[in-house]
Write a protein that holds these residues in place. Sequence first.
Motif, PDB file in Angstrom:
ATOM      1  N   LYS A   2       0.810  -1.219   0.000  1.00  0.00           N
ATOM      2  CA  LYS A   2       0.000   0.000   0.000  1.00  0.00           C
ATOM      3  C   LYS A   2       0.844   1.271   0.000  1.00  0.00           C
ATOM      4  CE  LYS A   2      -3.505   0.779   2.603  1.00  0.00           C
ATOM      5  NZ  LYS A   2      -4.808   1.088   2.041  1.00  0.00           N
TER       6      LYS A   2
ATOM      7  N   ARG B  34       1.844   2.375   2.880  1.00  0.00           N
ATOM      8  CA  ARG B  34       1.126   2.993   4.002  1.00  0.00           C
ATOM      9  C   ARG B  34       2.073   3.226   5.169  1.00  0.00           C
ATOM     10  NH1 ARG B  34      -4.697   1.844   6.120  1.00  0.00           N
ATOM     11  NH2 ARG B  34      -4.523   1.864   8.374  1.00  0.00           N
TER      12      ARG B  34
ATOM     13  N   SER C 171      -8.169  -0.881   3.562  1.00  0.00           N
ATOM     14  CA  SER C 171      -8.708  -0.773   2.213  1.00  0.00           C
ATOM     15  C   SER C 171      -7.602  -1.095   1.196  1.00  0.00           C
ATOM     16  CB  SER C 171      -9.257   0.633   1.987  1.00  0.00           C
ATOM     17  OG  SER C 171      -8.306   1.595   2.369  1.00  0.00           O
TER      18      SER C 171
ATOM     19  N   ASN D 142      -6.236  -0.134  -1.500  1.00  0.00           N
ATOM     20  CA  ASN D 142      -5.772   0.898  -2.435  1.00  0.00           C
ATOM     21  C   ASN D 142      -4.333   1.260  -2.088  1.00  0.00           C
ATOM     22  OD1 ASN D 142      -7.446   1.974  -0.043  1.00  0.00           O
ATOM     23  ND2 ASN D 142      -6.040   3.656  -0.492  1.00  0.00           N
TER      24      ASN D 142
ATOM     25  N   SER E  37     -10.416   4.706  -1.803  1.00  0.00           N
ATOM     26  CA  SER E  37     -10.583   3.282  -1.502  1.00  0.00           C
ATOM     27  C   SER E  37     -11.283   2.586  -2.666  1.00  0.00           C
ATOM     28  CB  SER E  37     -11.410   3.117  -0.225  1.00  0.00           C
ATOM     29  OG  SER E  37     -10.742   3.710   0.854  1.00  0.00           O
TER      30      SER E  37
ATOM     31  N   GLU F  66     -16.023   3.339   4.224  1.00  0.00           N
ATOM     32  CA  GLU F  66     -15.546   2.358   5.189  1.00  0.00           C
ATOM     33  C   GLU F  66     -16.447   2.288   6.435  1.00  0.00           C
ATOM     34  OE1 GLU F  66     -13.878   4.737   3.765  1.00  0.00           O
ATOM     35  OE2 GLU F  66     -11.948   4.008   2.981  1.00  0.00           O
TER      36      GLU F  66
HETATM   37 MG    MG Z   1      -8.105   3.117   3.880  1.00  0.00          MG
END
Ligand code: MG
Length: 383
Positions: free
Chosen positions: A60, A62, A148, A150, A156, A185
Amino acid sequence: MKTKNWAVGKELLPDRLSIIQEAAEFLRAGKLVAFPTETVYGLGADARSTEAVEGIFRAKGRPSDNPLIVHIADKSQLHDLVDRVDETSCRLMDACWPGPLTLVLPVKPGAVSPRVTAGLATVAVRMPEHPLALALLRAAGCPVAAPSANRSGRPSPTEAQHVRDDLDGLIDGIVDGGPTGVGVESTVVEVDADGRVHVLRPGGVSAERLAQLVPEAQIVAAAHDDGADGYGAVAAGGAAGPDAPAGGRDGGAQPLTATAPKSPGMKYAHYAPRGRLTLVRGDSAERVAAYIRQELDAARSRGEVTGVLTVAERASLYTADLVVPCGSLAEPESVARGLYAALRRFDDAGATFILAETPEERGIGAAVLNRLRKAAADRVVEV
Ligand code: MG
Ligand code: TXA
């Protein structure tokens, strides 16, 4: 890496069970599998495996101090994950599970990888209401961490194609179950020691619904995102301005205090389209339309690629390079359902200047407005 694509369809037909078994086998082997839930597609990994969970953050892109939601198929799995469940949380999960409500609860030490909780003493848990998700979680037999699916900073995914667009070649497989239902979400809540329900992220279960389910509890709305550093702070303007927290007018909600639970996810800019998005709000629908038309004209003459996010009933009011009708005024749920796909369309069209109308901040509209504000990095014009 080659990403496997399993086309399943929303209904879990008997001949598709072997596909779910294979995807579950992937999860058990520490691989990354995207799957549909009733809200958005999730990117799943065995929550007990630090190696697998690190793969989620890598794929991700992230930040790793943002904890993940753990997904379960059965309440019996909860006892392995959390130390105790307070009475209010218990009633909320009885009423909402399976469904788009995530509860933050005290984690049982060692139950999941510390990468899932980002070192917090709590874990966020939810039971998704989607036949494929539940079948996959059951077959995997382990708690599944799933943010999510993405790339970080992108909207998302509400369709398998969105997952492929972002993560093809970066994950092991995608269970394609068609479009998701809710479109935004889950609502993330944490109940404090005094029994107050803090909404850390507005989502599929509205603040009004929470207030109905636990009428004696105070529902404390999400603090408005305050940008790059810090989180959980109360935005300037408080409950009176456009920053009014979800449910603020109807639910008697109070802003978060400094000691209130915080959701680390709130400090990150999310869901940003590539173009510059600005929200336009106002009591008069005519004034909103007039302002948007005037700004579009100006932007076009500057050579911008223009876009408007509106609803079906109002799409004919505008002329732009891309006018996206997202759902219908008559059905607020349809706006949530179409939101992320709509934001992606502006990217596909190369829009550089985007204006968005906003829903009323109640019911599911609060979650939509929250996501739009993040996508717009808080650029809001009141007309
Ligand atoms: Mg998310
Ligand atoms: O609908 C959903 O919830 C989707 C689908 C895939 O299930 N999942 C999802 O997960 O949105 P994720 O990881 O993108 O969002 C997790 C949110 C973040 O805002 C995070 O900060 C918060 O939950 N969160 C997770 N664990 C937490 C904790 N222990 N305490 C407070 N907030 C937490």
